[in-house]
Design a protein around this motif. Sequence first.
Motif, short mmCIF file in Angstrom:
data_model
loop_
_atom_site.label_atom_id
_atom_site.label_comp_id
_atom_site.label_asym_id
_atom_site.label_seq_id
_atom_site.Cartn_x
_atom_site.Cartn_y
_atom_site.Cartn_z
N MET A 186 4.22 17.07 23.71
CA MET A 186 4.99 15.83 23.86
C MET A 186 5.40 15.72 25.33
SD MET A 186 7.36 16.46 20.48
CE MET A 186 8.08 14.83 20.39
N GLN A 187 4.69 14.91 26.08
CA GLN A 187 4.92 14.80 27.52
C GLN A 187 5.48 13.43 27.88
OE1 GLN A 187 4.39 17.37 30.02
NE2 GLN A 187 4.66 18.39 28.06
N ILE A 188 5.92 13.30 29.13
CA ILE A 188 6.50 12.04 29.59
C ILE A 188 5.99 11.71 30.99
CG2 ILE A 188 8.58 13.17 30.50
CD1 ILE A 188 10.15 10.62 29.58
N GLU B 289 -0.02 22.31 42.69
CA GLU B 289 1.16 22.99 42.15
C GLU B 289 1.86 22.13 41.11
OE1 GLU B 289 2.42 25.72 46.03
OE2 GLU B 289 3.09 23.64 45.89
N ILE B 290 1.92 20.82 41.36
CA ILE B 290 2.56 19.90 40.42
C ILE B 290 1.80 19.86 39.10
CG2 ILE B 290 2.99 17.44 39.98
CD1 ILE B 290 3.63 17.22 43.03
N VAL B 291 0.49 19.67 39.17
CA VAL B 291 -0.33 19.56 37.96
C VAL B 291 -0.42 20.91 37.24
CG1 VAL B 291 -2.64 19.02 37.07
CG2 VAL B 291 -1.65 17.63 38.91
N GLY B 292 -0.41 22.00 38.02
CA GLY B 292 -0.57 23.33 37.43
C GLY B 292 0.70 23.94 36.90
N GLU B 293 1.86 23.36 37.24
CA GLU B 293 3.14 23.97 36.86
C GLU B 293 3.27 24.10 35.34
OE1 GLU B 293 7.80 23.55 38.16
OE2 GLU B 293 6.64 21.71 37.90
N ILE C 217 -8.54 20.61 38.41
CA ILE C 217 -9.60 19.71 38.89
C ILE C 217 -10.01 18.73 37.79
CG2 ILE C 217 -12.05 19.65 39.55
CD1 ILE C 217 -11.51 22.26 41.13
N SER C 218 -10.12 19.21 36.56
CA SER C 218 -10.50 18.37 35.44
C SER C 218 -9.47 17.27 35.20
CB SER C 218 -10.66 19.23 34.18
OG SER C 218 -10.96 18.42 33.07
N ALA C 219 -8.17 17.62 35.27
CA ALA C 219 -7.11 16.63 35.06
C ALA C 219 -7.15 15.57 36.16
CB ALA C 219 -5.75 17.31 35.03
N LEU C 220 -7.39 15.97 37.39
CA LEU C 220 -7.46 15.00 38.50
C LEU C 220 -8.69 14.10 38.36
CD1 LEU C 220 -6.36 17.30 41.47
CD2 LEU C 220 -5.03 15.51 40.36
N ASN C 221 -9.81 14.67 37.93
CA ASN C 221 -10.99 13.85 37.67
C ASN C 221 -10.71 12.82 36.59
OD1 ASN C 221 -12.99 14.72 39.51
ND2 ASN C 221 -13.41 16.55 38.30
N ARG D 84 0.20 8.19 43.24
CA ARG D 84 1.25 9.11 42.77
C ARG D 84 1.44 9.00 41.26
NH1 ARG D 84 3.97 7.97 48.01
NH2 ARG D 84 5.10 6.20 47.11
N GLN D 85 1.32 7.77 40.72
CA GLN D 85 1.44 7.64 39.27
C GLN D 85 0.26 8.33 38.58
OE1 GLN D 85 3.70 7.73 37.28
NE2 GLN D 85 4.46 5.63 37.09
N ARG D 86 -0.91 8.29 39.19
CA ARG D 86 -2.06 9.02 38.63
C ARG D 86 -1.80 10.53 38.62
NH1 ARG D 86 -7.07 5.93 38.45
NH2 ARG D 86 -6.65 3.79 39.15
N ILE D 87 -1.13 11.02 39.66
CA ILE D 87 -0.76 12.44 39.70
C ILE D 87 0.19 12.76 38.54
CG2 ILE D 87 0.43 14.23 41.03
CD1 ILE D 87 -0.53 12.65 43.58
N SER D 88 1.16 11.88 38.32
CA SER D 88 2.11 12.09 37.21
C SER D 88 1.38 12.12 35.87
CB SER D 88 3.16 10.98 37.20
OG SER D 88 3.94 10.99 38.37
N ILE D 89 0.41 11.23 35.70
CA ILE D 89 -0.36 11.20 34.46
C ILE D 89 -1.19 12.47 34.33
CG2 ILE D 89 -2.17 9.97 33.20
CD1 ILE D 89 -1.12 7.38 34.62
N ALA D 90 -1.77 12.92 35.44
CA ALA D 90 -2.57 14.16 35.42
C ALA D 90 -1.70 15.35 35.03
CB ALA D 90 -3.21 14.40 36.79
N ARG D 91 -0.46 15.38 35.53
CA ARG D 91 0.45 16.48 35.18
C ARG D 91 0.68 16.54 33.68
NH1 ARG D 91 6.33 16.30 37.84
NH2 ARG D 91 6.28 14.23 36.85
N ALA D 92 0.89 15.37 33.06
CA ALA D 92 1.09 15.33 31.61
C ALA D 92 -0.21 15.66 30.88
CB ALA D 92 1.58 13.94 31.19
#
Length: 203
Positions: free
Chosen positions: A40-42, A59-63, A81-85, A106-114
């Motif tokens: 359950m992510q946000i 670091e953000i996506v991998g945390e 890498i897969s999440a960013l792709n 930046r919003q794409r980065i946030s989505i990748a993190r989730a």
Amino acid sequence: KTTLGMALLKLQTSEGLIHFEDQRIDCMNQNQFRPLRREMQIVFQDPFGSLSPRMTVAEIVGEGLDIHKLATEENREQMIISALNDVGLDPDCRHRYPHEFSGGQRQRISIARALALKPKLIVLDEPTSALDRTVQSQIIDLLRTLQKKYNLSYIFISHDLAVVKAMSHRILVMQAGEIVEQGDTHQIFDQPREEYTQELINA
């Protein structure tokens, strides 16, 4: 609306029953709930404020992968890498910092993190309101593509009815913290019952 979304994720104290996949979660303490948290992510409204300026994209996506022990040393980089792709970002950017990107990126980065955690549910709290119309459209298209690809459920919070109509299968209309109407998208937009809903659509 934001308070409701935060309460559903147990990020805010609340009263009332909350069920996730036929499991009651409102009565769980944080230790009991932790195994479910990755599912359950946000994604927050402000793509700059929700990203640490001191951390690289990797670091953000991998945390989350580290916190939930979802990756080994061997496959961690590939999962990032897969999440960013998936969100349409060049993986070579992963060593850069949030301030080096546009609002849409930046919003794409946030989505990748989730997305990196392979969740079942993502709460999207006004994820396009800080973006211009062209970028909004791109992010909406991205979210719909990801929903189909990974069979995701979204709780999409927005004041923008055009975006709500484009994204939603079912809608809850809230006024002053209370649900005043609910139904499928077709019914809400074509045959709204409540005066407040009618006023929103007419506006």
